[in-house]
Design a protein around this motif. Structure first.
Motif, PDB file in Angstrom:
ATOM      1  N   ASP B 166       0.953  -1.189  -0.160  1.00  0.00           N
ATOM      2  CA  ASP B 166      -0.008  -0.241  -0.002  1.00  0.00           C
ATOM      3  C   ASP B 166       0.908   1.271   0.041  1.00  0.00           C
ATOM      4  O   ASP B 166       2.068   1.272   0.624  1.00  0.00           O
ATOM      5  N   VAL B 167       0.649   2.256  -0.517  1.00  0.00           N
ATOM      6  CA  VAL B 167       1.361   3.515  -0.767  1.00  0.00           C
ATOM      7  C   VAL B 167       0.033   4.601  -0.204  1.00  0.00           C
ATOM      8  O   VAL B 167      -1.000   4.702  -0.689  1.00  0.00           O
ATOM      9  N   PRO B 168       0.132   5.088   0.885  1.00  0.00           N
ATOM     10  CA  PRO B 168      -0.861   6.002   1.678  1.00  0.00           C
ATOM     11  C   PRO B 168      -1.328   7.062   0.629  1.00  0.00           C
ATOM     12  O   PRO B 168      -0.604   7.798   0.111  1.00  0.00           O
ATOM     13  N   VAL B 189       2.836   1.211 -10.368  1.00  0.00           N
ATOM     14  CA  VAL B 189       2.292   2.627 -10.503  1.00  0.00           C
ATOM     15  C   VAL B 189       1.037   2.616  -9.953  1.00  0.00           C
ATOM     16  O   VAL B 189       0.007   1.970  -9.873  1.00  0.00           O
ATOM     17  N   TYR B 190       1.072   3.831  -8.892  1.00  0.00           N
ATOM     18  CA  TYR B 190       0.067   4.139  -8.111  1.00  0.00           C
ATOM     19  C   TYR B 190      -0.337   5.873  -8.632  1.00  0.00           C
ATOM     20  O   TYR B 190       0.336   6.530  -8.908  1.00  0.00           O
ATOM     21  N   VAL B 199       2.867   7.934  -8.492  1.00  0.00           N
ATOM     22  CA  VAL B 199       3.949   7.425  -7.723  1.00  0.00           C
ATOM     23  C   VAL B 199       4.204   5.913  -8.400  1.00  0.00           C
ATOM     24  O   VAL B 199       3.599   5.055  -8.980  1.00  0.00           O
ATOM     25  N   SER B 200       5.673   5.859  -8.561  1.00  0.00           N
ATOM     26  CA  SER B 200       6.111   4.415  -9.304  1.00  0.00           C
ATOM     27  C   SER B 200       7.041   3.690  -8.032  1.00  0.00           C
ATOM     28  O   SER B 200       7.859   4.456  -7.460  1.00  0.00           O
ATOM     29  N   ARG B 253       8.247  10.303   2.911  1.00  0.00           N
ATOM     30  CA  ARG B 253       7.430   9.857   3.860  1.00  0.00           C
ATOM     31  C   ARG B 253       6.652   8.641   3.295  1.00  0.00           C
ATOM     32  O   ARG B 253       6.400   7.685   3.886  1.00  0.00           O
ATOM     33  N   LEU B 254       6.670   8.599   1.926  1.00  0.00           N
ATOM     34  CA  LEU B 254       5.572   7.448   1.346  1.00  0.00           C
ATOM     35  C   LEU B 254       6.849   6.394   1.267  1.00  0.00           C
ATOM     36  O   LEU B 254       6.323   5.181   1.574  1.00  0.00           O
TER      37      LEU B 254
END
Lengths: 186, 262
Positions: B166-168, B189-190, B199-200, B253-254
């Protein structure tokens, strides 16, 4: 963008710049004279950014694939049309708006002089136009066109068939005027 | 075959869509029908004329030089912004299969090259370029679905396991095969749809000297390229890189949230 040494840039230029004219020509028939150079520049910049991943012997189909993506990106930015070409979308004229393509009036306004042949090409839906250009002007194989367009080879063939036929229909008067094909088949 | 039967088949013959049997029958008919023969000859000449006319597009003087100049300018600046992706997701599985073979082949080629002639690796730059090129356009993704399906898709394409944590604030969009230092790498990819941010998460085998030029801490090596920030962490011989448009602090942070899940 990653920084590269001079050899990397020279290799890119040596491989791709000989195709600048053909990329420009196809861009010309996608977005018109006014924007063709801009789209060509964008294509070469994207190609340069992706050059590390290029391993094929012939950069021409690869450049056309990037040109097509740059063209579709441009269409999206303008929000005129979703601009995603479905894998086997059966295009028929008038079924959807033409993304990014200048109107006949805009082409004249931008000093784009064209004859009956070029006008007939512009009358084709952009998917058909691109397939026809890649096959009949740029001499790509069906397989290469399928990779550029991201459609099955069978769809390339059917699209090309329809495009050629439509072009012939549009050129009927012109052909008769210059002494060709005085009869209509069918 | 008589003229009336052959006539409607002439266009399919020209288009190459006539089946072999009827093609043979039409060809036999042409020898005895001047009208059909003349039509085909005219169409062939017309086709050649159309081709020549369409090729005759004047190229602006100095185009090649301006492309060179454009590239030189871009080499020293950040990549231009890329348009946001459409919401419709179209998967290009046939192309993915071809690409997978291509990348594996490319990997073997890279293995065989003379490493002494290779330029120094610019890992942050390469990751940022990959993110900029592929993350913003979901037509360039090769797989989509739930996290397990995306992870499983990479199973026979890269020689290491691929996670889809998971990426918040972001939703998984899909993945594709890319290269890092010329070797196959997994890119997941997100998207934060509301913010139109992407985001990658790239996983790859550690290249030699890959962290040179990056800022390193206990866990992360970080770098930026234009407006793209990169945070890299290690897991044995593997590297994971979180790449995003935004500040280094946001990316860290991510990345921290992702590392905490492992």
């Amino acid at each position: 963008m990653p920084q590269h040494d001079g050899a990397h840039t020279r290799r890119f230029e040596a491989l791709t710049l000989p195709h600048a004219k053909t990329v420009y020509r196809t861009a010309y028939y996608l977005v018109g004279r006014q924007e063709a150079e801009d789209l060509t520049q964008e294509t070469f910049l994207k190609a340069y950014q992706a050059f590390d991943g290029f391993r094929g012997p012939d950069p021409k189909p690869w450049l056309f694939a990037i040109l097509r993506h740059a063209y579709l990106d441009r269409c999206r930015r303008r929000s005129r049309e979703p601009a995603i070409v479905a894998l086997d979308f059966d295009v028929s004229p008038g079924s959807r708006p033409e993304p990014c393509a200048p109107s006949a009036e805009e082409r004249v306004l931008h000093g784009q002089l064209e004859d009956d042949v070029q006008s007939a090409l512009w009358a084709l839906p952009h998917d058909w136009r691109l397939v026809l250009l890649l096959a009949d002007v740029e001499d790509l194989s069906y397989r290469e066109i399928a990779e550029v367009m991201q459609i099955p080879i069978g769809t390339v063939m059917s699209r090309l068939c329809r495009a050629r036929r439509r072009l012939r229909e549009h050129l009927g008067d012109y052909a008769r005027r210059v002494g060709y094909a005085v009869e209509q088949v069918g | 075959m008589n003229h009336d039967e052959a006539w409607p088949l002439l266009d399919p013959l020209l288009d190459g869509t006539l089946d072999p049997e009827r093609r043979w029958l039409v060809a036999a008919h042409l020898g005895e029908c001047p009208r059909c023969g003349a039509y085909l000859a005219d169409q062939a000449r017309l086709g050649a004329m159309v081709r020549a006319r369409l090729r005759d597009v004047p190229t602006p003087p100095g185009l090649t030089e301006r492309i060179r100049l454009h590239l030189a300018q871009a080499e020293g600046t950040a990549a231009p912004p890329v348009s946001r992706r459409p919401r419709q997701l179209i998967l290009l599985l046939p192309a993915a299969a071809v690409l997978a073979l291509f990348l594996v082949g490319a990997w073997w080629l890279v293995q065989a090259r003379d490493d002494q002639s290779a330029p120094a690796l610019d890992l942050a730059g390469e990751l940022a370029a990959t993110h900029t090129l592929f993350a913003h356009d979901d037509t360039l993704l090769e797989v989509a679905g739930d996290p397990a399906a995306v992870a499983a898709w990479f199973g026979d394409k890269v020689p290491f396991p691929v996670a889809t944590p998971d990426v918040p604030g972001y939703e998984l969009q899909g993945g594709r095969l890319v290269t890092v230092d010329g070797r196959p790498a997994a890119m997941v990819v997100y998207e934060n749809e509301a913010a139109q941010q992407y985001v990658s998460l790239v996983t790859f085998a550690a290249p030699v000297g890959d962290l040179a030029g990056l800022t390193t801490s206990d866990v992360f090596a970080t770098g930026t390229q234009g407006e793209v920030a990169v945070a890299i962490w290690s897991e044995g011989d593997l590297r994971h890189a979180l790449v995003a448009d935004g500040s280094q602090a946001d990316v860290l942070r991510l990345a921290t949230a992702v590392v905490d899940q492992s």
